[in-house]
Scaffold this motif. Structure first.
Motif, PDB file in Angstrom:
ATOM      1  N   GLU A  67     -28.050 -24.078   6.729  1.00 47.60           N
ATOM      2  CA  GLU A  67     -29.258 -25.081   6.622  1.00 47.60           C
ATOM      3  C   GLU A  67     -30.332 -23.703   6.282  1.00 47.60           C
ATOM      4  O   GLU A  67     -31.340 -23.630   7.135  1.00 47.60           O
ATOM      5  CB  GLU A  67     -29.843 -25.668   7.798  1.00 47.60           C
ATOM      6  CG  GLU A  67     -28.704 -26.794   8.184  1.00 47.60           C
ATOM      7  CD  GLU A  67     -29.001 -27.603   9.403  1.00 47.60           C
ATOM      8  OE1 GLU A  67     -30.089 -28.303   9.308  1.00 47.60           O
ATOM      9  OE2 GLU A  67     -28.127 -27.628  10.544  1.00 47.60           O
ATOM     10  N   LEU A  68     -30.274 -23.106   5.150  1.00 55.64           N
ATOM     11  CA  LEU A  68     -31.184 -22.103   4.856  1.00 55.64           C
ATOM     12  C   LEU A  68     -32.670 -22.296   4.760  1.00 55.64           C
ATOM     13  O   LEU A  68     -33.333 -21.586   5.399  1.00 55.64           O
ATOM     14  CB  LEU A  68     -30.884 -21.263   3.635  1.00 55.64           C
ATOM     15  CG  LEU A  68     -29.392 -20.827   3.504  1.00 55.64           C
ATOM     16  CD1 LEU A  68     -29.058 -20.299   2.096  1.00 55.64           C
ATOM     17  CD2 LEU A  68     -28.958 -19.696   4.723  1.00 55.64           C
ATOM     18  N   PRO A  69     -33.415 -23.448   4.388  1.00 54.02           N
ATOM     19  CA  PRO A  69     -34.602 -23.930   4.361  1.00 54.02           C
ATOM     20  C   PRO A  69     -35.227 -23.867   6.061  1.00 54.02           C
ATOM     21  O   PRO A  69     -36.031 -23.464   6.103  1.00 54.02           O
ATOM     22  CB  PRO A  69     -34.738 -25.046   3.556  1.00 54.02           C
ATOM     23  CG  PRO A  69     -33.769 -24.948   2.736  1.00 54.02           C
ATOM     24  CD  PRO A  69     -32.481 -24.292   3.471  1.00 54.02           C
ATOM     25  N   LYS A  70     -34.397 -24.672   6.596  1.00 52.63           N
ATOM     26  CA  LYS A  70     -34.505 -24.916   7.992  1.00 52.63           C
ATOM     27  C   LYS A  70     -34.866 -23.504   8.776  1.00 52.63           C
ATOM     28  O   LYS A  70     -35.536 -23.024   9.535  1.00 52.63           O
ATOM     29  CB  LYS A  70     -33.567 -25.917   8.598  1.00 52.63           C
ATOM     30  CG  LYS A  70     -33.974 -26.078  10.208  1.00 52.63           C
ATOM     31  CD  LYS A  70     -32.895 -26.934  10.817  1.00 52.63           C
ATOM     32  CE  LYS A  70     -33.038 -26.930  12.228  1.00 52.63           C
ATOM     33  NZ  LYS A  70     -32.126 -27.708  12.808  1.00 52.63           N
ATOM     34  N   TRP A  71     -33.504 -22.550   8.605  1.00 52.07           N
ATOM     35  CA  TRP A  71     -33.564 -21.410   9.378  1.00 52.07           C
ATOM     36  C   TRP A  71     -34.776 -20.404   8.905  1.00 52.07           C
ATOM     37  O   TRP A  71     -34.818 -19.697   9.934  1.00 52.07           O
ATOM     38  CB  TRP A  71     -32.217 -20.832   9.033  1.00 52.07           C
ATOM     39  CG  TRP A  71     -31.082 -21.641   9.374  1.00 52.07           C
ATOM     40  CD1 TRP A  71     -30.900 -22.453  10.411  1.00 52.07           C
ATOM     41  CD2 TRP A  71     -29.544 -21.331   9.197  1.00 52.07           C
ATOM     42  NE1 TRP A  71     -29.582 -23.150  10.702  1.00 52.07           N
ATOM     43  CE2 TRP A  71     -28.645 -22.218  10.012  1.00 52.07           C
ATOM     44  CE3 TRP A  71     -29.067 -20.549   8.281  1.00 52.07           C
ATOM     45  CZ2 TRP A  71     -27.392 -22.396   9.971  1.00 52.07           C
ATOM     46  CZ3 TRP A  71     -27.662 -20.763   8.148  1.00 52.07           C
ATOM     47  CH2 TRP A  71     -26.731 -21.353   8.945  1.00 52.07           C
ATOM     48  N   THR A  72     -34.594 -20.361   7.493  1.00 55.49           N
ATOM     49  CA  THR A  72     -35.949 -19.470   6.999  1.00 55.49           C
ATOM     50  C   THR A  72     -37.260 -19.764   7.605  1.00 55.49           C
ATOM     51  O   THR A  72     -37.966 -18.911   8.157  1.00 55.49           O
ATOM     52  CB  THR A  72     -36.133 -19.145   5.636  1.00 55.49           C
ATOM     53  OG1 THR A  72     -36.091 -20.473   5.109  1.00 55.49           O
ATOM     54  CG2 THR A  72     -34.601 -18.400   5.303  1.00 55.49           C
TER      55      THR A  72
END
Length: 123
Positions: A67-72
């Protein structure tokens, strides 16, 4: 075997420990360690990492679904909480346990901050 909340937390803790220990050894810096969870004002999972004399927040993720957007966004928020240069995500790479072979995710804005040592504000 499917994960439950308890097994997921344990896997996350092991992954954080592995990353902290791997970075501390590779960078020869005994200040790098797992951070105690601080709730709403979380400052990342790994503390003691410095670049250009400034803090770098590391958010560690051992999840089967990325979940790259959430994680970043989480790493950037935590960087703000820690008054850090920026925040990056270290995510579990399946098939290897070597902490130095895991994935690192960030925005290009974060990459520019790492290279220049200056925060890159959003327009």
């Amino acid at each position: 075997m499917t994960r439950n909340r308890s097994s997921a937390k344990a896997a996350g803790s092991r992954f954080e420990r592995s990353i902290a220990d791997g970075l501390a050894q590779a960078l020869n810096d005994d200040r790098i360690d797992r951070r105690v969870k601080t709730g709403a004002k979380d400052r990342g999972d790994i503390g003691g990492v410095r670049i250009h004399g400034q803090r770098l927040v590391i958010e560690a993720k051992d999840c089967s679904r990325q979940e790259l957007p959430k994680w970043t966004r989480e790493a950037q928020l935590e960087a703000g909480n820690d008054d850090a240069l920026t925040g990056v995500v270290v995510a579990k790479r399946r098939g290897t346990t070597n902490p130095l072979d895991q994935w690192v995710h960030m925005t290009v804005r974060d990459l520019v901050a790492l290279i220049t040592g200056q925060k890159q504000e959003h327009p």
